[in-house]
Design a protein around this motif. Structure first.
Motif, mmCIF file in Angstrom:
data_model
loop_
_atom_site.group_PDB
_atom_site.id
_atom_site.type_symbol
_atom_site.label_atom_id
_atom_site.label_comp_id
_atom_site.label_asym_id
_atom_site.label_seq_id
_atom_site.Cartn_x
_atom_site.Cartn_y
_atom_site.Cartn_z
ATOM 1 N N ASN A 81 52.780 11.953 -33.808
ATOM 2 C CA ASN A 81 53.397 10.996 -32.637
ATOM 3 C C ASN A 81 53.061 9.660 -33.117
ATOM 4 O OD1 ASN A 81 55.594 12.484 -31.345
ATOM 5 N ND2 ASN A 81 53.977 13.355 -29.489
ATOM 6 N N GLY A 82 51.741 9.820 -33.696
ATOM 7 C CA GLY A 82 50.903 8.533 -34.606
ATOM 8 C C GLY A 82 49.238 7.351 -33.185
ATOM 9 N N ASN A 83 49.707 9.104 -32.076
ATOM 10 C CA ASN A 83 48.734 8.782 -31.047
ATOM 11 C C ASN A 83 47.770 8.942 -30.987
ATOM 12 O OD1 ASN A 83 48.040 7.368 -28.611
ATOM 13 N ND2 ASN A 83 50.003 8.549 -27.554
ATOM 14 N N SER A 84 46.551 9.346 -30.364
ATOM 15 C CA SER A 84 45.314 9.888 -30.560
ATOM 16 C C SER A 84 44.735 10.344 -28.688
ATOM 17 C CB SER A 84 44.329 9.247 -30.977
ATOM 18 O OG SER A 84 44.238 7.726 -30.305
ATOM 19 N N CYS A 85 43.902 10.673 -28.723
ATOM 20 C CA CYS A 85 43.185 11.404 -27.235
ATOM 21 C C CYS A 85 41.779 11.394 -27.454
ATOM 22 C CB CYS A 85 44.250 12.855 -26.646
ATOM 23 S SG CYS A 85 43.208 13.985 -27.738
ATOM 24 N N GLY A 86 41.045 11.537 -25.619
ATOM 25 C CA GLY A 86 40.060 11.371 -25.680
ATOM 26 C C GLY A 86 39.429 12.654 -25.396
ATOM 27 N N ALA B 296 32.140 10.710 -21.978
ATOM 28 C CA ALA B 296 33.293 10.896 -21.683
ATOM 29 C C ALA B 296 33.972 9.457 -22.752
ATOM 30 C CB ALA B 296 33.432 10.028 -20.695
ATOM 31 N N VAL B 297 34.781 10.526 -23.762
ATOM 32 C CA VAL B 297 35.101 9.650 -25.153
ATOM 33 C C VAL B 297 36.257 9.079 -25.140
ATOM 34 C CG1 VAL B 297 35.331 10.055 -27.510
ATOM 35 C CG2 VAL B 297 33.073 11.559 -26.208
ATOM 36 N N LYS B 298 36.363 7.865 -24.891
ATOM 37 C CA LYS B 298 37.572 7.653 -25.018
ATOM 38 C C LYS B 298 38.128 7.208 -26.330
ATOM 39 C CE LYS B 298 37.291 2.813 -27.418
ATOM 40 N NZ LYS B 298 36.923 1.339 -27.596
ATOM 41 N N PRO B 299 39.307 7.762 -26.186
ATOM 42 C CA PRO B 299 40.760 8.122 -27.298
ATOM 43 C C PRO B 299 40.349 7.308 -28.548
ATOM 44 C CG PRO B 299 41.946 7.138 -25.717
ATOM 45 C CD PRO B 299 40.761 7.057 -25.260
ATOM 46 N N THR B 300 40.707 7.703 -29.855
ATOM 47 C CA THR B 300 40.885 6.550 -31.220
ATOM 48 C C THR B 300 41.007 5.931 -30.613
ATOM 49 O OG1 THR B 300 40.906 8.917 -31.974
ATOM 50 C CG2 THR B 300 40.701 7.403 -33.550
ATOM 51 N N PRO B 301 40.566 4.728 -31.090
ATOM 52 C CA PRO B 301 41.683 3.262 -31.107
ATOM 53 C C PRO B 301 42.444 3.466 -31.982
ATOM 54 C CG PRO B 301 39.316 2.429 -30.857
ATOM 55 C CD PRO B 301 39.085 4.002 -31.418
ATOM 56 N N ILE C 1 32.142 2.911 -16.872
ATOM 57 C CA ILE C 1 32.598 1.431 -17.732
ATOM 58 C C ILE C 1 33.948 1.250 -18.042
ATOM 59 C CG2 ILE C 1 32.587 -0.971 -19.074
ATOM 60 C CD1 ILE C 1 30.005 0.058 -17.669
ATOM 61 N N GLY C 2 34.911 0.151 -16.813
ATOM 62 C CA GLY C 2 36.239 0.504 -17.450
ATOM 63 C C GLY C 2 36.946 1.320 -16.618
ATOM 64 N N ASN C 3 38.131 2.285 -17.490
ATOM 65 C CA ASN C 3 38.394 3.791 -17.109
ATOM 66 C C ASN C 3 37.511 4.563 -17.519
ATOM 67 O OD1 ASN C 3 41.143 2.820 -17.358
ATOM 68 N ND2 ASN C 3 42.099 3.693 -18.910
ATOM 69 N N LEU D 285 43.048 10.718 -21.378
ATOM 70 C CA LEU D 285 44.252 9.210 -21.050
ATOM 71 C C LEU D 285 44.741 9.303 -23.051
ATOM 72 C CD1 LEU D 285 43.557 6.222 -20.418
ATOM 73 C CD2 LEU D 285 45.358 8.073 -18.857
ATOM 74 N N THR D 286 45.512 9.095 -23.619
ATOM 75 C CA THR D 286 45.766 8.411 -25.357
ATOM 76 C C THR D 286 45.476 7.459 -25.425
ATOM 77 O OG1 THR D 286 47.806 7.973 -24.802
ATOM 78 C CG2 THR D 286 47.796 10.489 -25.164
ATOM 79 N N GLY D 287 45.894 6.939 -26.461
ATOM 80 C CA GLY D 287 45.163 5.670 -27.131
ATOM 81 C C GLY D 287 45.707 5.174 -27.016
ATOM 82 N N LEU D 288 47.259 5.285 -27.193
ATOM 83 C CA LEU D 288 48.514 4.336 -26.920
ATOM 84 C C LEU D 288 48.619 3.735 -25.301
ATOM 85 C CD1 LEU D 288 50.629 2.763 -28.436
ATOM 86 C CD2 LEU D 288 52.120 5.221 -27.885
ATOM 87 N N GLU D 289 48.046 4.948 -24.521
ATOM 88 C CA GLU D 289 47.641 4.416 -22.808
ATOM 89 C C GLU D 289 46.457 3.518 -23.103
ATOM 90 O OE1 GLU D 289 49.786 8.984 -20.992
ATOM 91 O OE2 GLU D 289 47.489 8.551 -21.622
ATOM 92 N N ASN D 290 45.282 3.932 -23.756
ATOM 93 C CA ASN D 290 44.398 3.394 -23.263
ATOM 94 C C ASN D 290 43.795 1.884 -23.801
ATOM 95 O OD1 ASN D 290 41.645 3.909 -21.401
ATOM 96 N ND2 ASN D 290 40.117 3.754 -24.312
ATOM 97 N N ASN D 291 44.343 2.272 -25.237
ATOM 98 C CA ASN D 291 43.866 0.890 -26.047
ATOM 99 C C ASN D 291 45.079 -1.069 -24.774
ATOM 100 O OD1 ASN D 291 42.846 1.873 -28.276
ATOM 101 N ND2 ASN D 291 44.202 1.492 -29.961
ATOM 102 N N ASP D 292 44.315 -1.951 -25.355
ATOM 103 C CA ASP D 292 44.574 -3.384 -24.360
ATOM 104 C C ASP D 292 45.118 -3.914 -25.513
ATOM 105 O OD1 ASP D 292 43.555 -2.468 -22.058
ATOM 106 O OD2 ASP D 292 41.004 -2.887 -22.263
ATOM 107 N N PHE D 293 46.446 -4.348 -25.427
ATOM 108 C CA PHE D 293 46.922 -5.292 -25.800
ATOM 109 C C PHE D 293 46.639 -6.890 -26.051
ATOM 110 C CE2 PHE D 293 50.216 -1.646 -26.578
ATOM 111 C CZ PHE D 293 49.223 -1.277 -27.080
#
Lengths: 367, 367, 367, 367
Positions: free
Chosen positions: A201-206, A297-302, B247-249, B256-264
């Motif tokens: 789905n071209g997505n990522s996770c944390g 806590a690691v954020k999803p790959t941007p 910090i932040g989320n 979350l997924t990258g699509l959810e967490n990235n700020d556009f």
């Protein structure tokens, strides 16, 4: 004072280098003389952060070979700075002309421009994950020092996506047996499936990384500001993609009562023990000798393939699809980075604690 | 290096003092010359951490009066160190002979003994909450500096026990209108009832403090280790009772997924804006100019009336019931401490950022 | 970063206070726990810098009483910051309206104005000699630490005006027996006569202070920048009125040949000794265990009665005659300040050297 | 804390490398973004310390080629750490088996052994003069920054052996026109003759280096400890072979009266000027905008052919004759090292001064 690339007070690492420069590296200062050290010791650790080890991480072939070029003589550290260099062999070819024109969401492109007026846009420049090579090299040396006094770190993926390990299946030996750094082999397949779906789905996770420190001496940590937990929070939060750090019960402690959260003491066979370890081995910022537990806590790959909205140099609103193959998850490669920063912090605090009592001074200078 | 009582690089505070010594205090170094400053400016902030303001906090009457005794001349800072002293008027009388004989669970009694060989047991000595007086006094000055360039902090109790505010009822003006620092007045009564129940049961609870920074300049934070988020994590985690920082989320980003967490990004009326602020205003460790959001987990008050198991000097296992009246919740008094540490960190990072570009050097030295 | 009022890395002092503020003081951080310490220990040293002890120094009666207000419990240091305060009892009355209008030659009036935009003109404010009270108080503690491992400092006036001591008459016990800190009692009368002449003529003179460190452990000093000689040079040069520092042969070495200046080694009764000590006990920035010798050049007192040319606020060229009685020589009062800075530097370097070898780490953490 | 290989607070250099390792280098952190910089800029400075330029210096051919491997992008500094490496091409071959067995008088052989338990004996290891390559490379960048705001350094040999320049013949343009860095061409022949005599006799001599800083802004230097003169004293004294440092009149001030040594002020054409500059441009540790003058005493080269007495590993007293050709004088090669350290210190103090006034903060953050 733009001098943020140095960490530690009594044991310090200074990292340098950009993703697509000639090399990246680190200078370690404060390593005691007389420690056995070879490039292989460093290489073993660097290999743990190597990309390309599975389908879940970027297939770019990086040849991260560690060269120790100072501070070691006849196999032993000399007490002088240890300079380690890793050449960026595979970084030259790629075309970054497109990336130069817009800001990638979730990356530091915008903020580097804001701070410095422009940026080295090739692969993220200084904000690239390649910067962590210096940290891991420094961590390799820190861990050698720690092992001399029997301190041991265990670090692994606790949660990937929303799949957590089952503590009942925890097996330390599994951590480096799978590409995901999961200490619970029953979760490996499930997580792999989740990641494959994300890729599709071209997505990522944390996820969440956990680190345990065993056999830590009591007394580490300096009141009031340079507490062990505060120093760990800083060193781990300084890793790109880390958005939160907690010690012991951490955020869970916020929802407990005092009666639930306090760790009671008792003597058992003349040894002082704690009935629980909700504090994660640290009270008043000082280690009590029990296991230290830290989670990050690691954020999803941007960098994701899905369409994202952003802006370009000409101030247009545009849609982008980031090219190339990217890790759908940062956690497995960050495990060794977290462990390295924890190790470096521990050595620093060990050294800083040496003059806490007059007896220690006398022990070293009067004997 | 037991020198942990100093914080900051370009703007520093050095706190000193024990709960039951003659006084506690702080030396602030690096405050620019020409800032209007009076003892009243500091007093206003100290009053925010004053105990005894309600039934929910300890009824000990503390007369925390701030004396500025250096660094100010004719109402303005001179650029030299500002020494602030607060005498411990009400601390002398109490009997601490019992507390000297055992280790209180959840306190630093044990670890100070381990580190230093003995401890000042009167009221916790250096590990007492009174140590934060120096932080708040330093924070008062930091906030005055920030206000000169329009940076504004808002800090409050987000969660007490398991009761959280409703963001729809958020009203900044309510924060200092109730003794609990709740920005949602609809939650005050419910929380009060919960705390009264805890008092009745000789128990306590934890909670979460949230801090928002508005109008922060972009570019603050030094790569790689001295990132804004890393520095904030350290300064906030250095406060006693804080067990986690995000910090932040934060930890939510891990799920979350990258699509959810990235700020556009987009341009709106020629202004670059972000559609969301999941990153909490910091990317690559550097502020992007949008609101910075930080949360800290506060553990429950360790001093509770309920029976607890511990050990005494003679190595006996004993049951204790801690005397006196204690806050059933640390959060309200810690709000101003968190805000102070954030403010001090911000000023430090503001000053450290001043030489990030050659243009800035020229602006100050060539004009 | 206007934070220059802090000295040391592992053992630090932070001084604060202006000549005519409410008090001056110092915070010492990094003092190990378990050192016997009382206010009297500090008072003894402060008395050595007290003015008014003879006709040669200013007759202002200063009541410099040391108050230790933190960091000591039941007569022993606790490992936490030691705050020492000295109230400025006799500073309030004087009229400084005139001094506020012009720049005194040889003082920091002009440069403080340049740096900060204005200045606390009362008695020199922060640039006053009273600032050294904090240094001497810190030095008192440093010397107590040094004495625990038998390190001993001897500091005195080598030259006053152009009159130098005769090394053949050197008697350490004489130093504090005369108001001039001369270790050669045969020179006292001659120097006194010289100073009386200067007073008569409204003039002053400079001199040279010498400090010897005996029984220093070998190995102190960190290559490359934090060498023992470099650290000593900084700490001593940071004292007002010091214009030069040299180690061992110092400037004389510049006029010698290698054959004259090298110190030859030999074994005598199985002990390694040096035939000479031209290096002053430091090679490659590291102590070799032999006596360390340092000399500091002290400029003549700038406050003199003789007519001087300067400018006032209204940009007029004016002639001034500085009122009041001033020391015609700074040297005797600066002796204890030099000794204090050397002691503080030594303790810092002692602590910093503790982790130079892996063996030391193991000795403290494995035993 | 064996971490002495880092210098500076707001602008820092971290040097690493041994004489006979693979390379030596430096990491510069805190360089602002947007400065034009190329390897050639660094090479020009490195060439000034190159040996082999005359019969008076060692004929070892060193190929000190500077490689900038990070921190520069498209010809401009990026604000991130600048790593510079110089490979030790000509260092591999020599036989150091003999030197390993004894202590050379005047060298750091003994003290490194004392501190660390053993040493890298090849060419002095870390204590070799090659360590200064990193300083000079850092100095090259510092000087580029200084030149952007028109600050200019002039450094030269004032005295070699006992032959001093005649200030009446001072010509700045001569300094780099002769191999001895003499600004007085009339002295060149005389000094050369003196050095040839020393070579013939297997001996060496010392000398004095002088540095002048022109167009320095006022206000540089932080009271109380981090004074400009104190920082310069440390940075210059940290250079091997320097045994003394003085500012302005320096040691001469010790023999003057106040009336002779004070610098009087007057307004001339509305400009505040000083009639003399005995203080060397620094009062109260802060620059007054006039020329800063510093002198450093350089000891004679310790490596001489003449027979010297020393001891060997087997604890025998032996006579040695150090082989190879060595400079009979250190001064000419040290000139650029002194200039580099002064430049680095100046940039550090420039940056640290930026937040001395609230007006500066507003100027950068409110405009």
């Amino acid at each position: 004072m733009s001098t943020g690339s140095n960490y530690g007070k009594s044991f310090t690492i200074s990292t340098w280098g950009e993703s697509h420069g000639e090399a990246v590296g680190v200078v370690i200062d404060g390593c005691p003389a007389g420690l056995d050290l070879s490039s292989e010791d460093v290489q073993i650790e660097l290999n743990k952060r190597k990309p390309g080890k599975s389908i879940f991480s970027t297939p770019r072939k990086e040849d991260d070979k560690a060269h120790i070029i100072s501070g070691v003589f006849e196999g032993k550290t000399t007490g002088t700075p240890i300079s380690i260099i890793v050449y960026n062999n595979n970084q030259k070819s790629k075309d970054y002309s497109e990336i130069a024109t817009y800001y990638r969401p979730g990356h530091a492109d915008l903020t580097y421009d804001m701070k410095y007026g422009f940026r080295d846009y090739r692969g993220g420049g200084r904000s690239s994950g390649r910067e962590t090579i210096g940290r891991v090299a420094g961590g390799a040396i820190a861990k050698k020092i720690l092992s001399e006094i029997n301190i041991k770190l265990t670090t692994y993926a606790r949660t990937i996506g929303n799949i957590s390990i089952d503590d009942n299946n925890f097996n330390e030996n599994e951590i480096w047996n799978n590409d995901l750094c999961l200490p619970d082999k029953n979760r490996v397949e499930k997580v792999e499936k989740h990641l494959l779906d994300l890729i599709k789905n071209g997505n990522s996770c944390g996820g969440i990384i956990e680190c345990k420190i065993n056999n830590i001496p009591s007394g580490l940590g300096e009141p009031v500001f340079d507490r062990l937990d505060a120093e760990l929070a800083k060193s781990v939060m300084s890793i790109g993609s880390i958005k939160g750090v907690e010690i012991g019960n951490g955020f869970t402690a916020a929802s407990l009562t005092g009666l639930e959260n306090n760790d009671f003491y008792n003597y058992s066979d003349d040894r002082l023990i704690k009935e629980t370890n909700n504090a994660g081995g640290i009270l008043g910022g000082i280690s009590d000798g029990s296991q230290v537990i830290l989670r990050a806590a690691v954020k999803p790959t941007p960098s994701i393939k899905s369409t994202q909205r952003t802006v370009n140099k000409d101030k247009n609103n545009i849609d982008i699809n980031i090219k190339g193959r990217h890790d759908p998850i940062i956690v497995p490669r960050a495990v060794i980075v977290v462990e390295s920063m924890v190790a470096i912090t521990l050595v620093d605090m060990l050294f800083r604690n040496m003059n806490s009592k007059m007896d220690n001074i006398k022990k070293l200078y009067l004997d």
